[in-house]
Design an enzyme around this catalytic site. Structure first.
Site, mmCIF file in Angstrom:
data_model
loop_
_atom_site.group_PDB
_atom_site.id
_atom_site.type_symbol
_atom_site.label_atom_id
_atom_site.label_comp_id
_atom_site.label_asym_id
_atom_site.label_seq_id
_atom_site.Cartn_x
_atom_site.Cartn_y
_atom_site.Cartn_z
ATOM 1 N N THR A 40 38.069 19.823 31.309
ATOM 2 C CA THR A 40 38.529 21.259 31.362
ATOM 3 C C THR A 40 39.968 21.325 30.945
ATOM 4 O O THR A 40 40.419 21.774 30.155
ATOM 5 C CB THR A 40 38.486 21.974 32.517
ATOM 6 N N HIS A 43 40.471 20.858 27.363
ATOM 7 C CA HIS A 43 40.148 21.976 26.595
ATOM 8 C C HIS A 43 41.235 22.861 26.391
ATOM 9 O O HIS A 43 41.525 23.627 25.507
ATOM 10 C CB HIS A 43 39.012 22.730 27.237
ATOM 11 N N CYS A 96 31.139 37.732 50.181
ATOM 12 C CA CYS A 96 29.985 37.995 49.386
ATOM 13 C C CYS A 96 28.549 37.579 50.035
ATOM 14 O O CYS A 96 28.653 36.730 50.892
ATOM 15 C CB CYS A 96 30.053 37.612 47.969
ATOM 16 N N ILE A 263 28.018 22.706 29.096
ATOM 17 C CA ILE A 263 28.135 24.362 29.027
ATOM 18 C C ILE A 263 27.738 24.220 27.483
ATOM 19 O O ILE A 263 28.137 23.669 26.459
ATOM 20 C CB ILE A 263 29.221 24.417 29.138
#
EC number: 1.1.1.103
Length: 340
Positions: A40, A43, A96, A263
């Protein structure tokens, strides 16, 4: 303090001076010892399409780390200054349905450190105390620094029963390499890893993979025949490459199970007939189960799992550019940066 900051909206990362953060009532200030470069982070460094949509310039990046508690927020209990910690990099809401139902890793309100808020590539950072994970004395800091991706690998490798099974892993990045080692460590029969990077395939072999396959040179079907296999029982998709995923579908045994972490590009297609008529189970994997994955991966290392084999480079923070260059060139496993 020093920090690696995504200062500009183009390729690169910058070592700058930024203020030391102040912990809130339920937060802890951590003095960083070591941080690891993640895919990540690469990226973000490259400033690809995802980064341009996601990252706010001025952000301190990084989310793989180990350090010591330097200061406690006014409401924090259960921790002491000086304790060595890593932390879950996904900050969840706590209210949540998934958080309250015991599935916080699926919180739709997740905030990622080093992506949505300032991260770990700095001398100090703040984290919610509830996210901390104490590191046992027997585990060296250079390994604890990349428990985050190790946790991704463990989540994938432990999602389905692999004992006695034939496992296919597509993608020999650090997470795929670690997952290969975990599968062999816990009793898989054959673990086959595919990629096109021979350097990383060798790391996968060193970690215990039964066979590594450069698919630009060798047919996966030929390897299956050589191993007297009818198909793979479990697949771990780590590459995010549509062609690799379709190769996996083609090679799965009927009733097989696939854990997907890679991904895929938007709009990527697959052969749905193979999923349907083979009766395959496909499970998306995100992050780590809080905190069951952390417990299991800690115990794996304490029981002798050779996590150190994926660590190829340790560098001082002032040499961060070399670390990013190695990652970009695909000539590294895990790269750890020292802030000491």
């Amino acid at each position: 303090m020093k920090a690696l900051v995504k200062r500009e909206a183009n390729k690169g990362i910058w070592l700058e001076q930024v203020p030391v953060p102040t912990p809130g009532p339920n937060e802890v200030l951590i003095k960083l010892e070591k941080t690891a470069i993640c895919g990540t982070d690469l990226h973000i460094y490259l400033w690809d399409e995802w980064s341009q949509r996601t990252i706010r310039p001025g952000l301190t990046i990084g989310h793989e780390f180990v350090g010591r508690v330097a200061e406690l927020g006014s409401a924090v209990t259960g921790y002491q200054v000086g304790q060595r910690v890593s932390a879950e990099g996904h900050i969840v809401c706590g209210h949540c349905r998934n958080c309250r139902g015991g599935r916080p890793h699926l919180c739709p309100n997740t905030v990622g450190i080093g992506v949505n808020v300032n991260g770990a590539f700095a001398e100090y950072m703040v984290m919610p105390a509830s996210n901390l994970w104490l590191i046992p004395d027997q585990i060296p800091s250079e390994l604890a620094a990349f428990f985050d991706p190790y946790g991704n690998a463990a989540h994938c490798a432990l999602e389905f029963d692999v004992i006695g099974e034939d496992v296919l892993i597509t993608g020999a990045g650090p997470i795929g390499i670690i997952a290969a080692g975990i599968c062999k460590h816990i009793g898989a029969r054959n673990v086959v890893v595919t990629d096109v990077n021979d350097f990383r395939l060798k790391l996968a072999a060193d970690m215990g993979a039964t066979r590594v396959v450069n698919v630009s040179k060798t047919s996966l079907k030929d390897v299956m025949a050589d191993l007297h296999m009818e198909g793979f029982d479990v697949g771990l998709e780590m590459s995010g490459n549509p062609r690799a995923f379709n190769d996996m579908l083609d090679c799965m045994y009927h009733g097989g199970k696939i854990a997907m972490l890679g991904i895929m590009p938007r709009g990527a297609g697959c052969d749905w007939d193979k999923i349907i008529f083979k009766g395959l189970t496909v499970q998306g994997i995100y992050g780590r189960k809080m905190y069951e994955t952390w417990y299991k991966m800690t115990q794996l290392v304490l029981s002798g799992f050779p996590l150190h084999k994926v660590l190829t480079h340790q560098l001082p923070i002032d040499d961060f550019q070399k670390g990013f260059d190695l990652m970009e060139e695909g000539k590294a496993g895990k790269v750890v940066l020292s802030w000491n």
